[in-house]
Scaffold this motif. Sequence first.
Motif, short mmCIF file in Angstrom:
data_model
loop_
_atom_site.label_atom_id
_atom_site.label_comp_id
_atom_site.label_asym_id
_atom_site.label_seq_id
_atom_site.Cartn_x
_atom_site.Cartn_y
_atom_site.Cartn_z
N ASP A 150 0.83 -1.20 0.00
CA ASP A 150 0.00 0.00 0.00
C ASP A 150 0.87 1.26 0.00
O ASP A 150 0.59 2.21 -0.72
N GLU A 151 1.94 1.27 0.80
CA GLU A 151 2.80 2.44 0.88
C GLU A 151 3.56 2.67 -0.42
O GLU A 151 3.92 3.81 -0.74
N SER A 152 3.80 1.63 -1.18
CA SER A 152 4.52 1.80 -2.44
C SER A 152 3.70 2.55 -3.48
O SER A 152 4.23 3.03 -4.47
N LYS A 153 2.37 2.66 -3.25
CA LYS A 153 1.50 3.36 -4.20
C LYS A 153 1.46 4.85 -3.93
O LYS A 153 0.84 5.60 -4.69
N TRP A 154 2.10 5.31 -2.87
CA TRP A 154 2.04 6.72 -2.48
C TRP A 154 3.42 7.36 -2.58
O TRP A 154 4.44 6.70 -2.49
N ILE A 155 3.41 8.68 -2.75
CA ILE A 155 4.65 9.45 -2.86
C ILE A 155 4.45 10.76 -2.09
O ILE A 155 3.34 11.31 -2.06
N ASN A 156 5.52 11.27 -1.46
CA ASN A 156 5.34 12.51 -0.70
C ASN A 156 5.20 13.70 -1.65
O ASN A 156 5.58 13.64 -2.83
N LEU A 157 4.65 14.77 -1.13
CA LEU A 157 4.27 15.92 -1.96
C LEU A 157 5.47 16.54 -2.67
O LEU A 157 5.39 16.90 -3.86
N SER A 158 6.59 16.68 -1.99
CA SER A 158 7.76 17.34 -2.60
C SER A 158 8.27 16.54 -3.80
O SER A 158 8.62 17.11 -4.84
N GLU A 159 8.28 15.20 -3.69
CA GLU A 159 8.73 14.38 -4.81
C GLU A 159 7.74 14.47 -5.98
O GLU A 159 8.14 14.49 -7.14
N TYR A 160 6.46 14.51 -5.64
CA TYR A 160 5.44 14.62 -6.68
C TYR A 160 5.59 15.92 -7.47
O TYR A 160 5.52 15.95 -8.69
N LEU A 161 5.83 17.02 -6.75
CA LEU A 161 5.99 18.32 -7.41
C LEU A 161 7.25 18.35 -8.27
O LEU A 161 7.28 18.99 -9.32
N LYS A 162 8.31 17.68 -7.83
CA LYS A 162 9.53 17.62 -8.65
C LYS A 162 9.27 16.91 -9.96
O LYS A 162 9.79 17.29 -11.01
N GLU A 163 8.46 15.84 -9.90
CA GLU A 163 8.16 15.09 -11.12
C GLU A 163 7.37 15.94 -12.12
O GLU A 163 7.48 15.74 -13.33
#
Length: 210
Positions: A150-163
């Motif tokens: 379940d945790e592998s399906k989520w990403i923290n906000l800062s990493e998401y914004l970098k992508e």
Amino acid sequence: MQKLAVNEAAEILGITKEAVYNRIRRGSLKMVIENGTKFVILDEEPSSEKPTKTAPKSTKTKSQNDEFVSYLLNELNELKSLNLNLQADKDRLFKEKEQMLIERKNEILQIYKDRDEKLMQFLNAMQRPLLAPKNESAASEVAIDAQIEDESKWINLSEYLKELNLKPKATKKISEKIIKAIHHSKFIKFKRGVILVRRHKNLKELIGEI
């Protein structure tokens, strides 16, 4: 015979005028007075009034000198021997002290080694899981695997914004919208002080029409 003024006589004799007058008073120099002027009479080359001391003859013979030299050589040899003995004692004491320190060090190392072994045994015993039924253990392993997946399906906000690779101004604006949508979107959650977003979701899926 020379008849000289007092200052001339003093210069020739290499003494002061006062010394010339002293010699006149003692009678070692002759003086005459002509027309009120004092003259010193020098009969011959001046000689020093100080008696010449004759150096005492040495009473030491060659035999006595040889005996003294022999005595000094014997003393020197004894001092050398004493110095060698002292150096040998110093080396021996140093080696004994060094050996004592090595033995003491080994004793201390052995003590700490024994303590470390006992401590490791205690820690290993504490880390062993308590006996539990097989079905409970299996259920626990399944729950852990599900949590990891379940945790592998989520990403923290800062990493998401970098992508997203947006400009700073746009990144800040989207970040604010995502924060506002935490309680409205099922793809955004706040866990252990970190904002997480669902992987591989676009902005519209995350925040909807906000």
